[in-house]
Write a protein that holds these residues in place. Sequence first.
Motif, PDB file in Angstrom:
ATOM      1  N   SER A 164       0.844  -1.195   0.000  1.00 16.94           N
ATOM      2  CA  SER A 164       0.000   0.000   0.000  1.00 16.94           C
ATOM      3  C   SER A 164       0.881   1.248   0.000  1.00 16.94           C
ATOM      4  N   ALA A 165       0.326   2.353  -0.439  1.00 18.80           N
ATOM      5  CA  ALA A 165       1.057   3.618  -0.427  1.00 18.80           C
ATOM      6  C   ALA A 165       1.409   3.995   1.005  1.00 18.80           C
ATOM      7  N   ALA A 166       2.539   4.658   1.154  1.00 14.69           N
ATOM      8  CA  ALA A 166       2.989   5.054   2.489  1.00 14.69           C
ATOM      9  C   ALA A 166       1.956   5.983   3.127  1.00 14.69           C
ATOM     10  N   PRO A 167       1.489   5.689   4.324  1.00 16.76           N
ATOM     11  CA  PRO A 167       0.471   6.527   4.956  1.00 16.76           C
ATOM     12  C   PRO A 167       1.058   7.841   5.455  1.00 16.76           C
ATOM     13  N   ARG A 168       0.224   8.870   5.466  1.00 18.00           N
ATOM     14  CA  ARG A 168       0.596  10.144   6.055  1.00 18.00           C
ATOM     15  C   ARG A 168      -0.028  10.323   7.436  1.00 18.00           C
ATOM     16  N   ARG A 169      -1.111   9.584   7.681  1.00 16.97           N
ATOM     17  CA  ARG A 169      -1.797   9.674   8.963  1.00 16.97           C
ATOM     18  C   ARG A 169      -2.325   8.298   9.335  1.00 16.97           C
ATOM     19  N   LEU A 170      -2.198   7.936  10.620  1.00 18.28           N
ATOM     20  CA  LEU A 170      -2.721   6.681  11.135  1.00 18.28           C
ATOM     21  C   LEU A 170      -3.604   6.966  12.336  1.00 18.28           C
ATOM     22  N   ARG A 171      -4.741   6.274  12.392  1.00 17.71           N
ATOM     23  CA  ARG A 171      -5.625   6.328  13.557  1.00 17.71           C
ATOM     24  C   ARG A 171      -5.917   4.897  13.971  1.00 17.71           C
ATOM     25  N   HIS A 172      -5.777   4.607  15.244  1.00 16.50           N
ATOM     26  CA  HIS A 172      -5.947   3.222  15.677  1.00 16.50           C
ATOM     27  C   HIS A 172      -6.721   3.161  16.986  1.00 16.50           C
ATOM     28  N   ARG A 173      -7.485   2.071  17.136  1.00 17.88           N
ATOM     29  CA  ARG A 173      -8.283   1.855  18.346  1.00 17.88           C
ATOM     30  C   ARG A 173      -8.163   0.403  18.784  1.00 17.88           C
ATOM     31  N   ASN A 174      -7.967   0.211  20.057  1.00 20.34           N
ATOM     32  CA  ASN A 174      -7.951  -1.116  20.653  1.00 20.34           C
ATOM     33  C   ASN A 174      -9.275  -1.307  21.380  1.00 20.34           C
ATOM     34  N   LEU A 175     -10.147  -2.130  20.816  1.00 19.86           N
ATOM     35  CA  LEU A 175     -11.508  -2.282  21.316  1.00 19.86           C
ATOM     36  C   LEU A 175     -11.657  -3.433  22.295  1.00 19.86           C
ATOM     37  N   ALA A 176     -10.872  -4.481  22.124  1.00 18.31           N
ATOM     38  CA  ALA A 176     -10.938  -5.657  22.998  1.00 18.31           C
ATOM     39  C   ALA A 176      -9.599  -6.364  22.919  1.00 18.31           C
ATOM     40  N   PRO A 177      -9.208  -7.081  23.971  1.00 16.95           N
ATOM     41  CA  PRO A 177      -7.891  -7.723  23.959  1.00 16.95           C
ATOM     42  C   PRO A 177      -7.860  -8.988  23.112  1.00 16.95           C
ATOM     43  N   LEU A 178      -6.683  -9.250  22.562  1.00 14.28           N
ATOM     44  CA  LEU A 178      -6.380 -10.531  21.944  1.00 14.28           C
ATOM     45  C   LEU A 178      -5.533 -11.307  22.939  1.00 14.28           C
ATOM     46  N   PHE A 179      -5.844 -12.587  23.123  1.00 14.58           N
ATOM     47  CA  PHE A 179      -5.102 -13.396  24.079  1.00 14.58           C
ATOM     48  C   PHE A 179      -4.132 -14.328  23.361  1.00 14.58           C
ATOM     49  N   CYS A 180      -3.077 -14.660  24.045  1.00 19.10           N
ATOM     50  CA  CYS A 180      -2.015 -15.474  23.478  1.00 19.10           C
ATOM     51  C   CYS A 180      -2.572 -16.781  22.927  1.00 19.10           C
ATOM     52  N   ALA A 181      -2.233 -17.086  21.679  1.00 19.84           N
ATOM     53  CA  ALA A 181      -2.640 -18.290  20.954  1.00 19.84           C
ATOM     54  C   ALA A 181      -4.085 -18.253  20.489  1.00 19.84           C
TER      55      ALA A 181
END
Length: 301
Positions: free
Chosen positions: A240-257
Amino acid sequence: MSTTDQQGTGWSPHEVTSEEYVDPGRVAALAALLDSGAPAPAEGEDLPPLWHWVALPAWPLSSQLGVDGHPHRGGLLPPLPQPRRMFAGGSLELHAPLRVGERVRRESIVESVDEKSGRSGDFVVVRVRHVLRGQADDVRIEERQDLVFRDGPSVVDSGADPQPASELEPAGPPLRATGDGWDVVTDPTLLMRFSAATANPHRIHYDWPYATRVEGYPGLVVHGPLSTLLLAEALRLGDSAAPRRLRHRNLAPLFCAQPARISLTAGTDSDTGSGTGATEVALRDPDDRVLVTLTADTDLP
């Protein structure tokens, strides 16, 4: 309620500045951890998006660590009484890439402290602003991170049923390309190595008894920044083209495995049907529940 002064504690927002080095060794360590087949960026080359989380870690003194492994608060962060801390998301404006082997200046300050209420009770959101500058004082990255602090043991109804950490074996590279996205594979060695790479001593990522018996999780918790970084890597490895802006949200945890998949969706204009320059990247569990999102814009507003 929003406040940045912690009455009775003597704490108020203040800028913390540090001179730092984009260490080629740490960059090579992250490339080894991801093991994607792409070469590690060499000295003088551009650092990929979000790799500064590993290339510029801040190691706390051992005497500063609290029972959960995090440093005691009252320095950059306010001395909040809530014991539980989570990485909730943030945003970045990428004005120009950092380069491996250069020296940069980091400027950090707490922008806001907001008291909120939700389904799980009361919590506090602390927004921290970081600016990374090059040697010519040019702004390379402007970043905001949202940290959530709350009371009591975690009450997590994720549907995950992870194995005890002692029964898990190294699973290899965490990203596996499929025909329509990426599979995400995690194991305790991945989490331990990422904790070391990012100087993150939070015990929920490597201490199974603490994570399950003290904080109430069903297993080891995959780092929020690791989940987000894997989304950015899927975007990068997909050319993908190199981003100029990133927005991120962590809504719920991922657990190991715990099985998870990454999907990418190019944004379109509802009127013209043409591309908008934005790509939506999402991490989902087997029930198609969204755990983490990343929006990448190729043009700044």
